[in-house]
Design an enzyme around this catalytic site. Structure first.
Site, mmCIF file in Angstrom:
data_model
loop_
_atom_site.group_PDB
_atom_site.id
_atom_site.type_symbol
_atom_site.label_atom_id
_atom_site.label_comp_id
_atom_site.label_asym_id
_atom_site.label_seq_id
_atom_site.Cartn_x
_atom_site.Cartn_y
_atom_site.Cartn_z
ATOM 1 C CG HIS A 57 59.941 90.486 10.009
ATOM 2 N ND1 HIS A 57 59.289 91.091 11.054
ATOM 3 C CD2 HIS A 57 59.394 91.014 8.886
ATOM 4 C CE1 HIS A 57 58.393 91.945 10.585
ATOM 5 N NE2 HIS A 57 58.452 91.920 9.261
ATOM 6 C CG LEU A 60 61.213 86.035 0.424
ATOM 7 C CD1 LEU A 60 61.379 84.531 0.341
ATOM 8 C CD2 LEU A 60 62.549 86.728 0.207
ATOM 9 C CG ASN A 91 53.284 91.897 3.711
ATOM 10 O OD1 ASN A 91 54.110 91.002 3.631
ATOM 11 N ND2 ASN A 91 53.611 93.165 3.877
ATOM 12 C CG ASP A 151 55.240 92.448 9.378
ATOM 13 O OD1 ASP A 151 55.378 93.113 10.420
ATOM 14 O OD2 ASP A 151 55.881 92.652 8.343
ATOM 15 C CG HIS A 178 52.890 95.381 12.346
ATOM 16 N ND1 HIS A 178 53.820 95.656 11.362
ATOM 17 C CD2 HIS A 178 52.306 96.564 12.634
ATOM 18 C CE1 HIS A 178 53.793 96.949 11.084
ATOM 19 N NE2 HIS A 178 52.878 97.515 11.844
ATOM 20 C CG ASP A 304 60.483 94.631 8.503
ATOM 21 O OD1 ASP A 304 59.836 93.997 7.635
ATOM 22 O OD2 ASP A 304 60.040 95.660 9.042
ATOM 23 C CG HIS A 308 58.928 99.088 -0.877
ATOM 24 N ND1 HIS A 308 57.701 98.479 -0.965
ATOM 25 C CD2 HIS A 308 59.177 99.237 0.447
ATOM 26 C CE1 HIS A 308 57.216 98.276 0.255
ATOM 27 N NE2 HIS A 308 58.099 98.715 1.132
ATOM 28 N N GLY A 323 59.755 100.661 4.270
ATOM 29 C CA GLY A 323 60.535 99.431 4.212
ATOM 30 C C GLY A 323 61.920 99.644 3.645
#
Length: 442
Positions: A57, A60, A91, A151, A178, A304, A308, A323
């Site tokens: 998970h 990238l 995503n 996800d 998710h 995960d 950001h 995140g």
């Protein structure tokens, strides 16, 4: 490719130190006092050798948000964290809902060559939850997608999810869910409990996760399919996983390092670095998750890893993107939360960070035993080291780590991908190591 001789290491942290010779991408010899002409020497000095870690998970961000992470920078972070394989979530922008995008991710991972980058395909077109994506095309493409997930979004329509599970079963691939009932989390930003109520933050109930876990366990049972639960975060989810496994349902689950260490008391400062999806829960949930990982109810650790940009985190808590970074700190958090308290030994670390993820994803060349003839995907760890997390020193482009200034135990000192050194002493290697790392096919 240059042979590598790792001197004086303890396999799985056990027994007397031995030497390990790596040649032609595999473990060639294990024994005391080995010598090899022209081999590159890595002095282990009693450190621990484990199979390379696998992250099911990872975000990238390429294509679309290369200002926050790229396959290059994310691969570097992974190698420094001891990973030899990562699964890149769908995503992106554009969404990885077609072979065009998943093949791009696969090829870029091969070009970088620091870790095996496996593209995760979207379950539904555009992550919209309305129409199944072309899973068969992606599974049969150059990238050979073996895991599918929306996800960031839940596949909330039970009929769509049932069809996805049935289709996945026929293709021999995995659906990773998710688990979040969106009608229960609209506007929610923090765990629903006393802390969120006192701080005036919209609450995110445990039931939003648990209701989907229960539903999807039943759907997987009826479809005869496998389902994987992303980032389990509640004590109730643990109980549901126990029940489902007792029924013989083919369900697996992952837990993140941050859900094993942090709880919602972190929200007192309103620092948006602590906003994550699912949210940080209460200390009772943290304790349940640790015990579940130790007992095998939760199968593995997944980071995960979610980079950001600064403008997406340095803002009002409710407006921040959820995140956290995770690749370079994962091992240390597991040592802090699981090894130091005696919940896992180092073989247990190998199981939850390497062997079980490989089994879940169906990787035949990762998470293998430390034996002669096995692929040389390895990580060397100094269990006695301590280090202080500084975001400026991490390989990721983004700096949104919740562990800033924490002093953590254990440190990855070298990572090996098919016998080539990809990271050593805090530095990523290039040239021959990257070329040798290319696995040449999905």
């Amino acid at each position: 490719m240059t042979d590598v001789l790792i001197k004086n290491v303890r396999l799985y942290g056990e027994g007397e130190p031995v030497d390990v010779l790596l040649a032609d991408g595999e473990i060639r010899q294990i024994g005391a006092g080995l010598n090899a002409a022209d081999a590159e020497i890595v002095e282990g000095a009693g450190q621990y050798l484990l199979p390379g870690f696998i992250d099911l998970h990872t975000h990238l961000r390429e294509p679309g948000r290369e200002d926050t992470e790229t396959i290059d920078s994310g691969s570097a972070a992974a190698a420094l964290g001891g990973y030899t394989a990562v699964f890149a979530m769908a995503n992106t922008n554009p969404v990885a809902d077609s072979a065009v995008v998943t093949d791009h991710v696969w090829r870029r991972g091969q070009e970088v060559g620091l870790v095996d980058v496996y593209p995760v395909g979207a379950v539904t077109v555009g992550l919209q939850g309305k129409q199944l994506a072309e899973m068969g095309t992606m599974a049969q493409s150059v990238g050979a997608v073996r895991m599918f997930s929306d996800d960031g979004h839940c596949v909330y329509d039970p009929l769509i999810m049932r069809r996805a599970l049935e289709y996945a079963n026929s293709l021999g691939v995995l659906i990773a869910q998710h688990a979040e009932e969106p009608r229960l989390t609209e506007g929610a930003v923090a765990h629903e409990g006393p802390t969120a109520a006192r701080l005036g933050l919209a609450g995110w109930p445990r039931a939003a996760e648990e209701s989907i876990v229960a539903r999807d366990a039943l759907l997987a049972r009826d479809a005869g399919a496998r389902v994987h639960i992303c980032h389990a975060s509640t004590a109730g989810t643990v109980e549901l996983l126990k029940w489902a496994k007792a029924q013989g349902i083919s369900i697996t689950a992952e837990v993140t390092p941050h859900h094993l260490l942090l709880d919602d008391s972190r929200l007192e400062t309103y620092d948006a670095v602590n906003r994550v999806n699912p949210p940080l829960r209460e200390s009772s949930d943290v304790a349940a998750l640790r015990q579940a990982l130790a007992e095998g109810v939760i199968d593995c650790v997944a980071t995960d890893h979610a980079p950001h940009a600064e403008q997406d985190k340095c803002c009002e808590f409710a407006a921040a993107r959820p995140g956290m970074l995770g690749l370079e700190t994962a091992l240390s958090i597991i040592v802090e939360t699981m090894v130091r308290p005696g919940l896992l030994d180092w073989r247990g670390v190998a199981k939850v960070m390497s062997e079980n993820p490989a089994r879940i994803a169906g990787l035949v060349d990762q998470g293998r035993p430390l034996e002669v003839g096995e692929p040389a995907n390895l990580v060397l760890i100094d269990p006695d080291a301590e280090w202080t997390v500084r975001s400026k020193d991490l390989a990721s482009i983004a700096n949104n780590t919740p562990f800033e200034s924490m002093t953590l135990p254990a440190k990855v000192t070298s990572t090996f991908l098919r016998g080539a050194i990809t990271a050593r002493d805090g530095k990523v290697l290039a040239g021959e190591a990257r070329r040798a790392g290319n696995r040449g096919g999905p």
